[in-house]
Design a protein around this motif. Structure first.
Motif, PDB file in Angstrom:
ATOM      1  N   GLY A  83       0.997  -1.016   0.488  1.00  0.00           N
ATOM      2  CA  GLY A  83       0.421   0.068   0.460  1.00  0.00           C
ATOM      3  C   GLY A  83       1.124   1.411   0.199  1.00  0.00           C
ATOM      4  O   GLY A  83       2.123   1.425   0.611  1.00  0.00           O
ATOM      5  N   HIS A 135       2.298  -2.109  -4.501  1.00  0.00           N
ATOM      6  CA  HIS A 135       1.513  -0.930  -5.056  1.00  0.00           C
ATOM      7  C   HIS A 135       0.669  -2.825  -5.663  1.00  0.00           C
ATOM      8  O   HIS A 135       0.835  -3.263  -6.218  1.00  0.00           O
ATOM      9  CB  HIS A 135       1.354   0.060  -5.393  1.00  0.00           C
ATOM     10  CG  HIS A 135       2.195  -0.174  -5.853  1.00  0.00           C
ATOM     11  ND1 HIS A 135       2.560  -0.288  -6.762  1.00  0.00           N
ATOM     12  CD2 HIS A 135       3.985   0.295  -6.015  1.00  0.00           C
ATOM     13  CE1 HIS A 135       4.020  -0.356  -8.168  1.00  0.00           C
ATOM     14  NE2 HIS A 135       4.027   0.026  -6.584  1.00  0.00           N
ATOM     15  N   ALA A 172      -3.289  -3.971   8.686  1.00  0.00           N
ATOM     16  CA  ALA A 172      -3.980  -2.414   9.019  1.00  0.00           C
ATOM     17  C   ALA A 172      -4.771  -2.405   8.202  1.00  0.00           C
ATOM     18  O   ALA A 172      -6.642  -1.665   8.146  1.00  0.00           O
ATOM     19  CB  ALA A 172      -3.271  -1.204   8.339  1.00  0.00           C
TER      20      ALA A 172
HETATM   21  N1  LIG Z   1      -6.857  -0.173  10.692  1.00  0.00           N
HETATM   22  C1  LIG Z   1      -6.950   1.406  10.805  1.00  0.00           C
HETATM   23  O1  LIG Z   1      -8.333   2.564  11.679  1.00  0.00           O
HETATM   24  C2  LIG Z   1      -7.388   1.962   9.038  1.00  0.00           C
HETATM   25  C3  LIG Z   1      -7.415   3.380   9.152  1.00  0.00           C
HETATM   26  C4  LIG Z   1      -7.261   3.711   7.470  1.00  0.00           C
HETATM   27  C5  LIG Z   1      -7.386   2.726   6.832  1.00  0.00           C
HETATM   28  N2  LIG Z   1      -7.680   1.680   6.733  1.00  0.00           N
HETATM   29  C6  LIG Z   1      -8.100   0.409   5.378  1.00  0.00           C
HETATM   30  O2  LIG Z   1      -6.516  -0.002   5.446  1.00  0.00           O
HETATM   31  C7  LIG Z   1      -6.682  -0.342   3.925  1.00  0.00           C
HETATM   32  C8  LIG Z   1      -5.401   1.100   2.895  1.00  0.00           C
HETATM   33  O3  LIG Z   1      -6.266   1.683   3.047  1.00  0.00           O
HETATM   34  P1  LIG Z   1      -6.099   3.152   1.989  1.00  0.00           P
HETATM   35  O4  LIG Z   1      -6.499   4.126   2.873  1.00  0.00           O
HETATM   36  O5  LIG Z   1      -4.735   3.516   2.658  1.00  0.00           O
HETATM   37  O6  LIG Z   1      -7.096   2.567   1.181  1.00  0.00           O
HETATM   38  P2  LIG Z   1      -6.100   2.837  -1.095  1.00  0.00           P
HETATM   39  O7  LIG Z   1      -5.834   4.479  -0.508  1.00  0.00           O
HETATM   40  O8  LIG Z   1      -7.236   2.341  -1.123  1.00  0.00           O
HETATM   41  O9  LIG Z   1      -4.821   2.328  -1.184  1.00  0.00           O
HETATM   42  C9  LIG Z   1      -4.440   1.273  -1.136  1.00  0.00           C
HETATM   43  C10 LIG Z   1      -3.299   0.915  -1.518  1.00  0.00           C
HETATM   44  O10 LIG Z   1      -3.221  -0.540  -1.826  1.00  0.00           O
HETATM   45  C11 LIG Z   1      -3.085  -0.926  -3.031  1.00  0.00           C
HETATM   46  N3  LIG Z   1      -3.292  -2.010  -2.670  1.00  0.00           N
HETATM   47  C12 LIG Z   1      -4.455  -2.442  -3.829  1.00  0.00           C
HETATM   48  N4  LIG Z   1      -4.542  -3.598  -4.121  1.00  0.00           N
HETATM   49  C13 LIG Z   1      -3.131  -4.256  -3.713  1.00  0.00           C
HETATM   50  C14 LIG Z   1      -2.724  -5.365  -4.146  1.00  0.00           C
HETATM   51  N5  LIG Z   1      -3.747  -6.328  -4.950  1.00  0.00           N
HETATM   52  N6  LIG Z   1      -1.425  -5.494  -4.365  1.00  0.00           N
HETATM   53  C15 LIG Z   1      -0.392  -4.539  -3.683  1.00  0.00           C
HETATM   54  N7  LIG Z   1      -0.886  -3.777  -3.471  1.00  0.00           N
HETATM   55  C16 LIG Z   1      -2.636  -3.713  -3.810  1.00  0.00           C
HETATM   56  C17 LIG Z   1      -3.203   0.197  -3.727  1.00  0.00           C
HETATM   57  O11 LIG Z   1      -2.102   0.232  -4.706  1.00  0.00           O
HETATM   58  P3  LIG Z   1      -1.840   1.776  -6.008  1.00  0.00           P
HETATM   59  O12 LIG Z   1      -1.548   2.617  -5.143  1.00  0.00           O
HETATM   60  O13 LIG Z   1      -1.015   1.096  -7.163  1.00  0.00           O
HETATM   61  O14 LIG Z   1      -2.839   1.690  -6.267  1.00  0.00           O
HETATM   62  C18 LIG Z   1      -2.926   1.388  -2.795  1.00  0.00           C
HETATM   63  O15 LIG Z   1      -1.504   1.835  -2.448  1.00  0.00           O
HETATM   64  C19 LIG Z   1      -8.348   0.227   3.919  1.00  0.00           C
HETATM   65  O16 LIG Z   1      -8.770  -1.584   4.152  1.00  0.00           O
HETATM   66  C20 LIG Z   1      -8.893   0.864   4.752  1.00  0.00           C
HETATM   67  O17 LIG Z   1     -10.259   0.693   5.530  1.00  0.00           O
HETATM   68  C21 LIG Z   1      -7.638   1.342   8.449  1.00  0.00           C
END
Ligand SMILES: NC(=O)c1ccc[n+]([C@@H]2O[C@H](COP(=O)([O-])OP(=O)(O)OC[C@H]3O[C@@H](n4cnc5c(N)ncnc54)[C@H](OP(=O)(O)O)[C@@H]3O)[C@@H](O)[C@H]2O)c1
Length: 277
Positions: free
Chosen positions: A158, A182, A222
């Motif tokens: 990510g 990513h 996460a």
């Molecule tokens: N626990 C908590 O408090 C908390 C807080 C915030 C977020 N989260 C969770 O954390 C997760 C990520 O959040 P975010 O806001 O960072 O999401 P986001 O903005 O959608 O970013 C997702 C990242 O994952 C990468 N990705 C997606 N599919 C992939 C795959 N198949 N293989 C490798 N990389 C992949 C994407 O790559 P690209 O850049 O190439 O598109 C992007 O960089 C979500 O599930 C969100 O709900 C949890």
């Protein structure tokens, strides 16, 4: 070992509560949300409850999808309001809202989730006013394991501005050797198998399975994915838990510690306000 995020969170909350009692004055957090996304409402209300539990006053400001001007007027007023110490924006904002304008408008000294471009720059320059809550939670959880991070190979899946990138930067600061993966990464398993520390933040259920990690990995998940009414992380917990030296469950891992970090950062914002008096 399964990491108990709730227990870590409770300890942080106790510290925050004690410090607030010593100040004898309640910090105030404003949460702005627009649109009627149900899960955003749930998140906002749970933040209010968490704030109340430690003595922070929190108020949610609701706006409809059509009230962008009112949203920015309120944000500007809260920026200047001496009694409001922290500001959080519940994401995602409705389509059409100028998110870049939000990043440039929010007062950096009140920006408790470090979303502004200014604060992001300071974070990457190594002089942060705030560390964003989830990355801060992840580093805290890692430190809490007692594992020496120096020289470890950390792999982050990510690269979002709110999560993956800051986590990678903070792991660099801990002297890890960092690989960031990513959606365009070729052969993800090749990278994950090399990880001493693996942070998964992609939002893709079952992205990492037991055959993709090495024995003894420290795995921080996460991810939040809702499937058939239940919450799952990005890692397949069952196939990894016996291989990992430490692993965070979902729910009950990163989530509760993130909430505690919102409170900790609000207290920091309050301290900035006190200093500037
Ligand atoms: N626990 C908590 O408090 C908390 C807080 C915030 C977020 N989260 C969770 O954390 C997760 C990520 O959040 P975010 O806001 O960072 O999401 P986001 O903005 O959608 O970013 C997702 C990242 O994952 C990468 N990705 C997606 N599919 C992939 C795959 N198949 N293989 C490798 N990389 C992949 C994407 O790559 P690209 O850049 O190439 O598109 C992007 O960089 C979500 O599930 C969100 O709900 C949890």
């Amino acid at each position: 070992m399964i990491i108990d995020g709730k227990e870590i969170s409770n300890r942080i909350k106790e510290e925050v509560k004690r410090e607030i009692q010593e100040f004898g004055y309640k910090p105030r957090l404003a949460i702005l949300m627009a649109g009627d996304d149900e899960s955003s409402k749930v998140y906002a209300n749970s933040k209010v409850k968490a704030c109340e539990s430690v003595g922070i006053e929190a108020k949610v400001y609701y706006f409809s999808e059509k009230e962008e001007d009112k949203f920015f007027d309120t944000l500007e007023k809260l920026n200047e309001d001496k009694d409001t110490h922290g500001i959080m924006i519940e994401m995602p904002l409705p389509k059409g809202f100028d998110v870049d304008k939000v990043y440039d408008t929010i007062n950096p000294y009140k920006d408790v989730d470090c979303i502004s471009n200014y604060n992001m720059g300071r974070l990457f320059a190594g002089k942060p006013l705030f560390v964003p809550c989830t990355p801060k939670a992840i580093i805290h959880i890692l430190e809490n394991t007692g594992v020496d991070l120096e020289g470890k190979h950390a792999v982050v899946i990510g690269r979002s501005n709110i999560l993956g990138k800051p986590v990678a930067k903070l792991l660099l600061d801990k002297n890890c050797t960092v690989t960031v993966c990513h959606s365009k990464t070729k052969d993800l398993a090749y990278h994950t198998k090399q990880a001493d520390v693996l942070v998964v933040a992609a939002g893709k259920m079952n992205l990492v399975r037991g055959d993709m990690v090495k024995e003894g990995v420290v795995l921080i998940d996460a991810g939040i994915n809702v499937h058939e009414g239940k919450i799952y992380g990005d890692a397949d917990f069952e196939s990894i838990k016996d291989k990992a030296s430490y692993i965070t469950p979902v729910p009950g891992g990163v989530g509760p510690v993130t909430t505690a970090m919102i409170l900790k950062n609000t207290l920091e914002a309050f301290k900035y306000a006190v200093k500037s008096l």
